[in-house]
Structures are given as C-alpha cells and as structure tokens.
Design a protein around this motif. Structure first.
Motif, PDB file in Angstrom:
ATOM      1  N   ASN A  32       0.860  -1.109   0.091  1.00 31.44           N
ATOM      2  CA  ASN A  32       0.007  -0.027   0.032  1.00 31.44           C
ATOM      3  C   ASN A  32       0.735   1.260  -0.071  1.00 31.44           C
ATOM      4  O   ASN A  32       0.462   2.069  -0.732  1.00 31.44           O
ATOM      5  CB  ASN A  32      -0.958  -0.025   1.227  1.00 31.44           C
ATOM      6  N   ASP A  36       0.841   3.923  -2.855  1.00 25.02           N
ATOM      7  CA  ASP A  36       0.925   5.733  -2.447  1.00 25.02           C
ATOM      8  C   ASP A  36       1.845   6.532  -2.924  1.00 25.02           C
ATOM      9  O   ASP A  36       1.635   7.525  -3.350  1.00 25.02           O
ATOM     10  CB  ASP A  36       0.745   5.842  -0.930  1.00 25.02           C
ATOM     11  N   GLN A  37       3.001   5.838  -2.758  1.00 23.27           N
ATOM     12  CA  GLN A  37       4.193   6.684  -3.314  1.00 23.27           C
ATOM     13  C   GLN A  37       4.162   6.860  -4.883  1.00 23.27           C
ATOM     14  O   GLN A  37       4.328   7.918  -5.395  1.00 23.27           O
ATOM     15  CB  GLN A  37       5.505   5.956  -2.917  1.00 23.27           C
TER      16      GLN A  37
END
Length: 67
Positions: A32, A36-37
């Motif tokens: 996750n 997100d990055q």
C-alpha cells in the motif's frame, strides 16, 4: 494449560499462524505504501505539467496540457 505434546504442538502451530498473519499484514502495508508513493509521484508530475502549461499560457503561448 495443556502441556502435553499435542498441546505444545497446537500452541506452536497457533504461534506460527499468528506470525504468518503478521508477516502478511506487513507485506500488505508495504505494498500500500508503494502504491501511495506511485500516486504521489504521478500527482507531482501532473502538477508540474499544469504549472508549466500555466506559465506558457500566461506568457502568451497556447495552453497545452497532456493528461
């Protein structure tokens, strides 16, 4: 508390199962975080493109935003 061989084996199996569950949870959190990055990187690139297009438009050039 059951201290027979089968009781100890069951406790060991439960402990191993809990450890595997925790490892899976950590792996999911890491995945996750990577997603997100990647999203932050894409949004940063898009923001940079819009900023560049806005500068071009404000200097009299045609607005050209590639999305």
């Amino acid at each position: 508390m059951d201290i027979s061989v089968s009781g100890l084996a069951e406790m060991a199996l439960q402990a191993k199962s809990a450890m595997l569950h925790q490892e899976l949870s950590v792996a999911m959190v890491k995945q996750n975080l990577q997603m997100d990055q990647a999203i932050v990187q894409m949004l940063t690139q898009a923001t940079d493109q819009v900023a560049a297009a806005t500068r071009s438009a404000s200097s009299g050039h045609a607005l050209d935003i590639l999305v």
